[in-house]
Scaffold this motif. Sequence first.
Motif, PDB file in Angstrom:
ATOM      1  N   SER A 134      45.658  31.651  37.549  1.00 55.49           N
ATOM      2  CA  SER A 134      46.431  31.378  36.342  1.00 55.49           C
ATOM      3  C   SER A 134      45.665  32.057  35.132  1.00 55.49           C
ATOM      4  CB  SER A 134      46.851  29.889  35.967  1.00 55.49           C
ATOM      5  OG  SER A 134      47.407  29.624  35.019  1.00 55.49           O
ATOM      6  N   ILE A 135      46.308  33.173  34.418  1.00 51.69           N
ATOM      7  CA  ILE A 135      45.762  33.624  33.405  1.00 51.69           C
ATOM      8  C   ILE A 135      46.607  33.053  32.256  1.00 51.69           C
ATOM      9  CG2 ILE A 135      45.198  35.777  32.270  1.00 51.69           C
ATOM     10  CD1 ILE A 135      45.242  37.213  35.127  1.00 51.69           C
ATOM     11  N   GLY A 136      45.681  32.699  31.066  1.00 53.40           N
ATOM     12  CA  GLY A 136      46.047  32.286  29.870  1.00 53.40           C
ATOM     13  C   GLY A 136      46.858  33.567  29.193  1.00 53.40           C
ATOM     14  N   ARG A 137      48.010  33.198  28.174  1.00 55.76           N
ATOM     15  CA  ARG A 137      48.621  34.230  27.402  1.00 55.76           C
ATOM     16  C   ARG A 137      47.831  35.159  26.392  1.00 55.76           C
ATOM     17  NH1 ARG A 137      51.407  30.712  22.669  1.00 55.76           N
ATOM     18  NH2 ARG A 137      49.643  29.724  22.042  1.00 55.76           N
ATOM     19  N   HIS A 138      46.429  34.624  26.207  1.00 54.02           N
ATOM     20  CA  HIS A 138      45.736  35.410  25.402  1.00 54.02           C
ATOM     21  C   HIS A 138      44.818  36.429  26.244  1.00 54.02           C
ATOM     22  CE1 HIS A 138      47.114  33.557  21.929  1.00 54.02           C
ATOM     23  NE2 HIS A 138      46.908  32.595  22.555  1.00 54.02           N
ATOM     24  N   VAL A 139      44.985  36.336  27.508  1.00 53.33           N
ATOM     25  CA  VAL A 139      44.240  37.118  28.361  1.00 53.33           C
ATOM     26  C   VAL A 139      44.536  38.404  28.648  1.00 53.33           C
ATOM     27  CG1 VAL A 139      42.572  37.216  30.541  1.00 53.33           C
ATOM     28  CG2 VAL A 139      42.947  35.075  29.177  1.00 53.33           C
ATOM     29  N   GLU A 140      44.082  39.478  28.707  1.00 57.25           N
ATOM     30  CA  GLU A 140      44.570  40.833  29.011  1.00 57.25           C
ATOM     31  C   GLU A 140      44.308  41.127  30.503  1.00 57.25           C
ATOM     32  OE1 GLU A 140      44.416  45.546  27.914  1.00 57.25           O
ATOM     33  OE2 GLU A 140      43.485  44.449  26.607  1.00 57.25           O
ATOM     34  N   GLU A 141      45.203  41.436  31.278  1.00 60.80           N
ATOM     35  CA  GLU A 141      44.631  41.457  32.702  1.00 60.80           C
ATOM     36  C   GLU A 141      44.725  43.125  33.053  1.00 60.80           C
ATOM     37  OE1 GLU A 141      46.269  40.991  37.396  1.00 60.80           O
ATOM     38  OE2 GLU A 141      47.320  40.057  35.694  1.00 60.80           O
ATOM     39  N   ILE A 142      43.467  43.702  33.433  1.00 60.36           N
ATOM     40  CA  ILE A 142      43.195  45.218  33.800  1.00 60.36           C
ATOM     41  C   ILE A 142      43.124  45.336  34.870  1.00 60.36           C
ATOM     42  CG2 ILE A 142      41.925  47.129  33.156  1.00 60.36           C
ATOM     43  CD1 ILE A 142      40.646  45.734  30.670  1.00 60.36           C
ATOM     44  N   ASP A 143      44.062  46.321  35.497  1.00 60.92           N
ATOM     45  CA  ASP A 143      44.139  46.853  36.810  1.00 60.92           C
ATOM     46  C   ASP A 143      42.878  47.700  37.223  1.00 60.92           C
ATOM     47  OD1 ASP A 143      44.700  47.482  39.337  1.00 60.92           O
ATOM     48  OD2 ASP A 143      46.455  48.491  39.136  1.00 60.92           O
TER      49      ASP A 143
END
Length: 84
Positions: free
Chosen positions: A10-19
């Motif tokens: 689960s990733i919070g809404r303020h976290v940017e996921e980078i592939d």
Amino acid sequence: MKTISKTKISIGRHVEEIDCTGKFIVPGLFDAHIHLAAIDLSDVDRARGATDKILDNMLRHGITTVRDMGGNAPYLAQYKEDII
């Protein structure tokens, strides 16, 4: 050959996921030769402010570990204590 199943995180809404598929990732850079504690310590609060700015800049550029090559050991020990 053992297959490892993917775990949902689960990733919070303020976290940017980078592939980073196909990329090489390092946990942080190590600056093994700095002279961080070789500054004027006559005003320790001012020195701490200057050191904090230097360390903040290093962290923003990916340096997560440093080794001071000669400086005021008690001054550096206080930083170590603050981190732990």
